[in-house]
Motif scaffolding. Sequence first.
Motif, mmCIF file in Angstrom:
data_model
loop_
_atom_site.group_PDB
_atom_site.id
_atom_site.type_symbol
_atom_site.label_atom_id
_atom_site.label_comp_id
_atom_site.label_asym_id
_atom_site.label_seq_id
_atom_site.Cartn_x
_atom_site.Cartn_y
_atom_site.Cartn_z
ATOM 1 N N SER A 50 0.837 -1.196 0.000
ATOM 2 C CA SER A 50 0.000 0.000 0.000
ATOM 3 C C SER A 50 0.878 1.255 0.000
ATOM 4 N N PHE A 51 0.432 2.292 -0.695
ATOM 5 C CA PHE A 51 1.113 3.584 -0.670
ATOM 6 C C PHE A 51 0.070 4.687 -0.792
ATOM 7 N N SER A 52 0.467 5.904 -0.463
ATOM 8 C CA SER A 52 -0.441 7.049 -0.510
ATOM 9 C C SER A 52 -0.318 7.747 -1.856
ATOM 10 N N VAL A 53 -1.372 7.684 -2.656
ATOM 11 C CA VAL A 53 -1.380 8.364 -3.945
ATOM 12 C C VAL A 53 -1.849 9.798 -3.717
ATOM 13 N N LEU A 81 -1.716 15.526 -11.638
ATOM 14 C CA LEU A 81 -0.345 16.028 -11.723
ATOM 15 C C LEU A 81 0.482 15.769 -10.452
ATOM 16 N N PRO A 82 -0.089 15.866 -9.241
ATOM 17 C CA PRO A 82 0.725 15.560 -8.053
ATOM 18 C C PRO A 82 1.267 14.127 -8.026
ATOM 19 N N GLN A 83 0.699 13.243 -8.823
ATOM 20 C CA GLN A 83 1.199 11.866 -8.847
ATOM 21 C C GLN A 83 2.613 11.777 -9.422
ATOM 22 N N PHE A 84 3.051 12.842 -10.100
ATOM 23 C CA PHE A 84 4.436 12.836 -10.561
ATOM 24 C C PHE A 84 5.392 12.880 -9.367
ATOM 25 N N LEU A 85 4.916 13.367 -8.213
ATOM 26 C CA LEU A 85 5.703 13.253 -6.968
ATOM 27 C C LEU A 85 5.799 11.789 -6.549
ATOM 28 N N ASN A 86 4.684 11.036 -6.705
ATOM 29 C CA ASN A 86 4.727 9.597 -6.409
ATOM 30 C C ASN A 86 5.765 8.904 -7.287
ATOM 31 N N VAL A 87 5.913 9.378 -8.520
ATOM 32 C CA VAL A 87 6.920 8.805 -9.425
ATOM 33 C C VAL A 87 8.314 9.137 -8.898
ATOM 34 N N LEU A 88 8.536 10.386 -8.529
ATOM 35 C CA LEU A 88 9.845 10.772 -7.985
ATOM 36 C C LEU A 88 10.190 9.974 -6.731
ATOM 37 N N PHE A 89 9.189 9.713 -5.878
ATOM 38 C CA PHE A 89 9.414 8.944 -4.647
ATOM 39 C C PHE A 89 9.638 7.459 -4.930
ATOM 40 N N GLY A 90 9.447 7.023 -6.194
ATOM 41 C CA GLY A 90 9.662 5.625 -6.556
ATOM 42 C C GLY A 90 8.471 4.721 -6.308
ATOM 43 N N ILE A 94 5.876 6.255 -14.786
ATOM 44 C CA ILE A 94 5.075 7.026 -15.752
ATOM 45 C C ILE A 94 4.085 6.083 -16.432
ATOM 46 N N VAL A 95 4.566 4.935 -16.887
ATOM 47 C CA VAL A 95 3.707 3.959 -17.571
ATOM 48 C C VAL A 95 3.614 2.694 -16.740
ATOM 49 N N GLY A 96 2.397 2.232 -16.553
ATOM 50 C CA GLY A 96 2.129 1.009 -15.802
ATOM 51 C C GLY A 96 0.655 0.964 -15.466
ATOM 52 N N PRO A 97 0.184 -0.136 -14.927
ATOM 53 C CA PRO A 97 -1.231 -0.232 -14.559
ATOM 54 C C PRO A 97 -1.583 0.851 -13.542
ATOM 55 N N ARG A 98 -2.723 1.482 -13.697
ATOM 56 C CA ARG A 98 -3.150 2.501 -12.737
ATOM 57 C C ARG A 98 -3.291 1.864 -11.352
ATOM 58 N N PRO A 99 -2.857 2.570 -10.305
ATOM 59 C CA PRO A 99 -2.996 2.006 -8.953
ATOM 60 C C PRO A 99 -4.469 1.960 -8.566
ATOM 61 N N ASP A 100 -4.871 0.904 -7.921
ATOM 62 C CA ASP A 100 -6.268 0.746 -7.547
ATOM 63 C C ASP A 100 -6.387 0.651 -6.036
ATOM 64 N N ILE A 101 -7.599 0.804 -5.561
ATOM 65 C CA ILE A 101 -7.872 0.665 -4.136
ATOM 66 C C ILE A 101 -7.769 -0.808 -3.754
ATOM 67 N N ALA A 102 -7.648 -1.067 -2.478
ATOM 68 C CA ALA A 102 -7.607 -2.454 -1.993
ATOM 69 C C ALA A 102 -8.886 -3.174 -2.411
ATOM 70 N N GLY A 103 -8.732 -4.452 -2.695
ATOM 71 C CA GLY A 103 -9.882 -5.252 -3.091
ATOM 72 C C GLY A 103 -9.888 -5.576 -4.572
ATOM 73 N N TYR A 104 -8.870 -5.134 -5.285
ATOM 74 C CA TYR A 104 -8.782 -5.436 -6.713
ATOM 75 C C TYR A 104 -7.426 -6.080 -7.027
ATOM 76 N N TYR A 105 -6.394 -5.275 -7.282
ATOM 77 C CA TYR A 105 -5.106 -5.848 -7.661
ATOM 78 C C TYR A 105 -4.519 -6.750 -6.571
ATOM 79 N N ASP A 106 -4.746 -6.406 -5.325
ATOM 80 C CA ASP A 106 -4.190 -7.208 -4.241
ATOM 81 C C ASP A 106 -4.857 -8.574 -4.121
ATOM 82 N N LEU A 107 -6.006 -8.754 -4.777
ATOM 83 C CA LEU A 107 -6.714 -10.033 -4.720
ATOM 84 C C LEU A 107 -6.514 -10.889 -5.980
ATOM 85 N N LEU A 108 -5.682 -10.419 -6.888
ATOM 86 C CA LEU A 108 -5.442 -11.179 -8.115
ATOM 87 C C LEU A 108 -4.816 -12.530 -7.797
#
Length: 184
Positions: A50-53, A81-90, A94-108
Motif C-alpha cells: 500500500s502507498f499514498s497516492v 499532476l501531483p502523482q508525478f511526486l509519487n513517481v519521484l518517490f519511486g 510514468i507507464v504502468g497499470p493505474r494504482p487501484d484501491i484495496a480489493g482489486y489488484y491485491d486479490l489477483l
Amino acid sequence: MIKRLFDIFFSSFILITFSWLILISYIITSIQTKSNGIFVQQRIGQHGKSFSVLKLKSMYPKKEKVTSFGQIIRRYKIDELPQFLNVLFGQMSIVGPRPDIAGYYDLLEGEERKLLELKPGITSEASIKYKDEEYILSQHENPKLYNDTVIFPDKIKMNLDYYYKQSFILDVKIILKTIKNLIS
C-alpha cells in the motif's frame, strides 16, 4: 534502470513545467472545498504494498459531489499532476497499470498476480481506453457490477499484455498516445 531514470527525468520535467498550474489548482481546490486541496488515498502498489497516492481534490469533503473546478481538472487530468511526486518517490512509474484501491489488484490470483511486479503508472493503454470510466459506469444500473465483470477484467487483460511486451519504445508510444488523447 533505464525506466527509473526516465521516470525521474520525465516527472521532474513535468513538475517543474507545470508547477504554476499545480499551485493555482491547489489554491482554487483549497478555496472551493474549504480544505487542504490535496487528496491522499491508499492504493495498492508494486508487490501489493500500500502507498499514498496524491491528487488534487475534485470533490467536496464528505460529499459525493464533484466541484465545478473539479470537473475541469478531472477532464484534463490536472488533478493527477501531483502523482508525478509519487513517481519521484519511486512509488509509481510514468507507464504502468493505474494504482487501484484495496480489493482489486491485491486479490489477483495465478498469472494475473504478475501485474503486482509492475510499479503502478500514471498512464497505460487501459487508462487511455477508459479515460471516461466514470461516465461509462454512470450509464449502467449497477456500476460496481459492470466495473467488476467488464471493465476491470478488460484492464487486467490489457495490463498483462503490457507486462509481457513492456519496453522503453512501448512506454514512449503510450506516453505520446496519452498526450494526443489529452489534447484532442
